[in-house]
Design a protein around this motif. Structure first.
Motif, short mmCIF file in Angstrom:
data_model
loop_
_atom_site.label_atom_id
_atom_site.label_comp_id
_atom_site.label_asym_id
_atom_site.label_seq_id
_atom_site.Cartn_x
_atom_site.Cartn_y
_atom_site.Cartn_z
N PHE A 38 19.85 41.74 -0.34
CA PHE A 38 21.25 40.88 -1.01
C PHE A 38 20.66 41.06 -3.34
O PHE A 38 19.29 41.62 -2.99
N LEU A 39 20.64 40.93 -3.51
CA LEU A 39 21.23 40.85 -5.04
C LEU A 39 22.19 39.55 -5.75
O LEU A 39 22.69 39.28 -5.82
N GLY A 40 20.56 38.42 -6.34
CA GLY A 40 21.22 37.59 -6.82
C GLY A 40 20.91 38.06 -8.58
O GLY A 40 19.45 38.37 -9.05
N HIS A 41 21.07 37.50 -9.35
CA HIS A 41 21.52 37.40 -10.84
C HIS A 41 21.43 36.18 -11.41
O HIS A 41 21.72 34.70 -11.22
N SER A 42 20.03 35.71 -12.35
CA SER A 42 20.01 34.50 -12.47
C SER A 42 20.02 33.20 -11.57
O SER A 42 18.71 34.07 -11.09
N ILE A 86 23.33 22.00 -22.55
CA ILE A 86 23.89 23.14 -21.25
C ILE A 86 24.90 23.97 -21.86
O ILE A 86 24.98 25.08 -21.69
N VAL A 87 26.13 23.46 -22.89
CA VAL A 87 26.79 24.61 -23.23
C VAL A 87 26.05 25.54 -24.85
O VAL A 87 26.60 26.92 -24.55
N GLU A 88 24.77 24.57 -24.83
CA GLU A 88 24.32 26.00 -25.97
C GLU A 88 23.65 26.71 -24.71
O GLU A 88 23.26 27.62 -25.51
N ALA A 89 22.71 26.56 -24.45
CA ALA A 89 22.13 26.99 -23.42
C ALA A 89 22.92 28.30 -23.36
O ALA A 89 22.88 29.55 -23.14
N VAL A 90 23.71 27.88 -22.42
CA VAL A 90 24.78 28.88 -21.66
C VAL A 90 24.71 29.97 -23.02
O VAL A 90 25.02 31.47 -22.79
N GLY A 91 25.25 29.35 -23.95
CA GLY A 91 25.40 30.19 -25.81
C GLY A 91 24.82 31.92 -25.89
O GLY A 91 24.58 32.97 -26.09
N ALA A 92 23.62 30.14 -25.57
CA ALA A 92 22.65 31.47 -26.46
C ALA A 92 22.34 32.71 -25.58
O ALA A 92 21.52 33.37 -25.54
N LEU A 93 22.83 32.21 -23.69
CA LEU A 93 22.18 33.61 -23.29
C LEU A 93 23.57 34.56 -23.05
O LEU A 93 23.48 35.59 -22.00
N GLY A 94 24.53 34.89 -23.69
CA GLY A 94 25.23 35.85 -23.51
C GLY A 94 26.15 35.44 -22.95
O GLY A 94 26.85 36.10 -22.07
N GLY A 95 26.66 33.62 -21.89
CA GLY A 95 27.32 33.71 -21.72
C GLY A 95 29.22 32.98 -21.15
O GLY A 95 29.72 34.18 -22.80
N PRO A 149 18.39 48.42 -21.08
CA PRO A 149 18.43 48.01 -22.84
C PRO A 149 19.08 46.19 -22.18
O PRO A 149 20.28 46.27 -21.87
N GLY A 150 19.45 45.16 -22.95
CA GLY A 150 20.21 43.85 -22.79
C GLY A 150 19.71 42.77 -22.79
O GLY A 150 18.64 42.65 -22.65
N ASP A 151 20.59 41.62 -23.00
CA ASP A 151 19.95 40.08 -22.76
C ASP A 151 20.43 40.10 -21.70
O ASP A 151 20.12 40.16 -20.24
N HIS A 152 20.00 38.75 -21.53
CA HIS A 152 20.26 38.48 -19.94
C HIS A 152 21.51 39.10 -19.50
O HIS A 152 21.09 38.43 -18.78
N PHE A 153 22.43 38.75 -19.89
CA PHE A 153 23.93 39.70 -18.84
C PHE A 153 23.83 41.05 -19.39
O PHE A 153 25.37 41.86 -19.68
N TYR A 154 22.09 41.55 -19.23
CA TYR A 154 22.34 43.24 -19.65
C TYR A 154 22.96 43.65 -18.42
O TYR A 154 23.64 45.33 -17.98
N LEU A 155 22.92 43.07 -17.20
CA LEU A 155 23.90 44.23 -15.91
C LEU A 155 25.41 44.01 -15.63
O LEU A 155 26.13 44.82 -15.42
#
Length: 253
Positions: free
Chosen positions: A87-91, A136-145, A220-226
């Motif tokens: 199983f692999l889950g992100h966030s 929520i919109v701000e949080a999504v943007g801050a995570l690089g989503g 290396p990388g941010d929340h969406f490093y994968l």
């Protein structure tokens, strides 16, 4: 809910040696992992979980509670042919995968040999006050989503915001039961070195959630490093089982 649509087979294999099942992040879909087939050995089957309310399950109601979501996924996954599984889950998906695996192991299943938890701290307190839509919109943007341009399009915002809102409220209200037993499956914790929400120490704290092998890797990388490191994450997730972490630092699984 339609359990038949809960699992998307991105690459079915007639006689797989290993099965990788991926759980998306908040607001994410099974399609996030569609391209991962090219990073896997030919005998590895690639599946992804599809949460209600998106893509092929767009007409189904969103699920606002973790227990209900994990319960709805455990059945379809238990019904799969027995194959050694990761199983692999992100966030948010890491927590969903963990809760689903707790249910499968409680029912006696031993097919899942490893849980890969990506971009998620082992212990995060529940948020007492839900975020507003703008937060929520701000949080999504801050995570690089999702990009800002998507939120500025009224039609896309109307389509996506209810899904993201549901998932953020679900995961913010969730806290793992401190009495939950440790998994028999091993755990591999993964995080980006610049993730604003998960420190390496918080990732390594997942070790307490398993009685099996544990490993931790910081990439290396941010929340969406994968996203840029999908090939490396897929390799780590499907590496041979059984190697433990080196004390005191990041390690191979």
């Amino acid at each position: 809910m339609n359990p038949l649509n809960a699992i998307v087979r991105h690459r079915p294999v007639t006689a797989p040696a290993l099965r990788l099942v991926c759980f998306p992040h908040a607001g994410g879909t099974a399609g996030f992992f569609r391209g991962w087939s090219r990073h896997l050995a030919p005998d590895v089957e690639l599946l992804a979980v599809q949460y209600p309310g998106r893509e092929t399950r767009f007409t189904e109601p969103l699920v606002p509670r973790m227990a209900e979501l994990a319960d709805s996924l455990a059945g379809p996954l238990a019904a799969l042919d027995p194959v050694p599984t990761v199983f692999l889950g992100h966030s948010m998906g890491a927590a969903v995968a963990h809760e689903t695996l707790l249910r499968l192991e409680a029912a006696g299943s031993g097919d899942v040999r490893r849980l890969c938890v990506s971009g998620r701290a082992a212990d995060r307190p529940a948020r007492p006050v839900p975020l507003t839509d703008e937060e929520i919109v701000e949080a999504v943007g801050a995570l690089g989503g999702t990009s800002a341009e998507v939120w500025e399009d009224p039609d896309l915002r109307e389509m996506l915001l209810p899904i993201v809102r549901n998932d953020y409220h679900l995961i913010d209200a969730y806290r793992c039961d401190p009495a939950a037993p440790p998994l028999r499956a091993g755990i591999l914790a993964l995080t980006g070195d610049a993730d604003p929400r998960v420190t390496p120490g918080q990732a390594r704290a997942w070790e307490s959630r398993t009685s099996g092998p544990f490993g931790c890797r910081v990439l290396p990388g941010d929340h969406f490093y994968l996203v840029p490191h999908a090939a490396e994450v897929a390799r780590l997730a499907t590496a041979p089982f059984g190697l433990s972490a080196r004390p005191g630092g990041p390690s191979a699984p």
